[in-house]
Design a protein around this motif. Structure first.
Motif, short mmCIF file in Angstrom:
data_model
loop_
_atom_site.label_atom_id
_atom_site.label_comp_id
_atom_site.label_asym_id
_atom_site.label_seq_id
_atom_site.Cartn_x
_atom_site.Cartn_y
_atom_site.Cartn_z
N PHE A 1 -3.88 -0.81 7.24
CA PHE A 1 -3.41 0.25 6.34
C PHE A 1 -2.61 -0.35 5.18
O PHE A 1 -2.81 -0.02 4.02
CB PHE A 1 -2.55 1.24 7.13
N ARG A 2 -1.69 -1.28 5.52
CA ARG A 2 -0.86 -1.89 4.49
C ARG A 2 -1.72 -2.62 3.44
O ARG A 2 -1.42 -2.60 2.25
CB ARG A 2 0.16 -2.85 5.13
N ALA A 3 -2.80 -3.24 3.91
CA ALA A 3 -3.71 -3.94 2.98
C ALA A 3 -4.37 -2.98 1.99
O ALA A 3 -4.85 -3.39 0.94
CB ALA A 3 -4.78 -4.70 3.77
N HIS A 4 -4.38 -1.68 2.34
CA HIS A 4 -4.97 -0.67 1.44
C HIS A 4 -3.96 -0.09 0.45
O HIS A 4 -4.34 0.35 -0.62
CB HIS A 4 -5.56 0.49 2.26
N ILE A 5 -2.68 -0.05 0.85
CA ILE A 5 -1.75 0.67 -0.04
C ILE A 5 -0.75 -0.25 -0.74
O ILE A 5 -0.09 0.18 -1.68
CB ILE A 5 -0.98 1.81 0.69
N ASP A 6 -0.65 -1.52 -0.29
CA ASP A 6 0.24 -2.47 -0.97
C ASP A 6 -0.59 -3.20 -2.03
O ASP A 6 -1.48 -3.98 -1.70
CB ASP A 6 0.81 -3.45 0.06
N PRO A 7 -0.32 -2.96 -3.32
CA PRO A 7 -1.17 -3.56 -4.36
C PRO A 7 -1.20 -5.08 -4.31
O PRO A 7 -2.22 -5.68 -4.67
CB PRO A 7 -0.55 -3.04 -5.67
N GLU A 8 -0.13 -5.73 -3.81
CA GLU A 8 -0.13 -7.19 -3.73
C GLU A 8 -1.13 -7.71 -2.70
O GLU A 8 -1.65 -8.82 -2.83
CB GLU A 8 1.28 -7.70 -3.40
N LEU A 9 -1.39 -6.89 -1.66
CA LEU A 9 -2.42 -7.25 -0.68
C LEU A 9 -3.80 -6.82 -1.17
O LEU A 9 -4.77 -7.57 -1.09
CB LEU A 9 -2.10 -6.62 0.68
N LEU A 10 -3.87 -5.60 -1.71
CA LEU A 10 -5.15 -5.03 -2.16
C LEU A 10 -5.88 -5.96 -3.12
O LEU A 10 -7.10 -6.18 -3.03
CB LEU A 10 -4.88 -3.69 -2.85
N VAL A 11 -5.10 -6.52 -4.05
CA VAL A 11 -5.67 -7.36 -5.11
C VAL A 11 -6.33 -8.63 -4.54
O VAL A 11 -7.18 -9.25 -5.19
CB VAL A 11 -4.53 -7.67 -6.12
N GLN A 12 -5.98 -8.96 -3.30
CA GLN A 12 -6.51 -10.19 -2.69
C GLN A 12 -7.87 -10.00 -2.02
O GLN A 12 -8.50 -10.98 -1.64
CB GLN A 12 -5.52 -10.73 -1.66
#
Lengths: 159, 159
Positions: free
Chosen positions: A29-40
């Motif tokens: 879930f965090r990988a979807h809503i944290d832009p610093e993770l999403l961008v990766q």
């Protein structure tokens, strides 16, 4: 390694994407809503994603740009509907290259013995729009995104 | 008098609503984006509609409340996607009584010798959601809305 499954029934204005990850639901879930993770992980390999805005709350808007090796830029934007949660992330999605064509995406994350089943249903304005999305070659980006998310989750769990 | 046609193919996550009006396209369009006109025709007869906000532009949000004779209030809200025009008004639609269920509505207005064919396609997150909307009795409100819009257009053309 689990693989992405893309389902597009003939004559239906829907695409369903599923993939299981060897990671807890909260991290996926965090990988979807944290832009610093999403961008990766978001998008095909080789494209650089830059987030313009990303307000992951009810009514919040997002926009990102993907740039290829030749310098071509592709913009995307949308609006979150409802408070994003592991039970459901609901958002609209527009590719700025084809204005007026809007998708409604619903992503659910289901916990399964420490693993997480991700399921995204994209609803289209018409079957023609859905078929156009398939024809655009979206499959490549979806598969790369799933592989890249798996790699990101492994890195996060190892660190 | 032209009548509203509601089409809901079995097993499809779509509802299509069409109706022809004896009025020019620009007026029918204005009745959709001017809140002072909208409030006069939207929803079933007997309910009072109050507009909370109505920003008919790309990314603009809207919200209205409908109140019945017993004082029960029903809230609805959504977001415009793209610049509303007679060619297409695209917006999301949420009934606040069932949070998490979102529709994506596309309304097009086609000029036909001074008459206007209105066509709205509602896309749902699933066939179950579409069937739930049908079961909720939406048909009554849609038919009343069409009749009331026809009456409003006649008043506007006579004044």
């Amino acid at each position: 390694m689990s693989k992405t499954v893309i389902t597009a029934e003939p004559g239906m204005p829907l695409i369903t994407i599923t993939r299981e990850f060897d990671a807890p639901r909260d991290l996926v879930f965090r990988a979807h809503i944290d832009p610093e993770l999403l961008v990766q992980w978001l998008g095909p390999r080789g494209l650089i994603t830059t987030i313009d805005r990303y307000d992951a709350h009810d009514g919040g808007t997002w926009r990102y740009v993907q740039k290829d090796a030749d310098g071509n830029e592709y913009g995307f934007h949308g609006v979150f509907h409802g408070i994003p949660s592991p039970e459901a992330i609901v958002q609209t999605f527009e590719f700025e290259g084809v204005p007026g064509h809007v998708m409604l995406d619903t992503t659910t994350l289901e916990q399964r013995d420490g693993r997480t089943l991700m399921r995204t249903v994209s609803s289209f304005q018409s079957v023609e729009d859905r078929d156009g999305m398939i024809a655009s070659g979206m499959e490549h980006g979806v598969r790369d995104s799933g592989d890249r998310l798996e790699e990101l989750l492994a890195r996060q769990l190892a660190s």
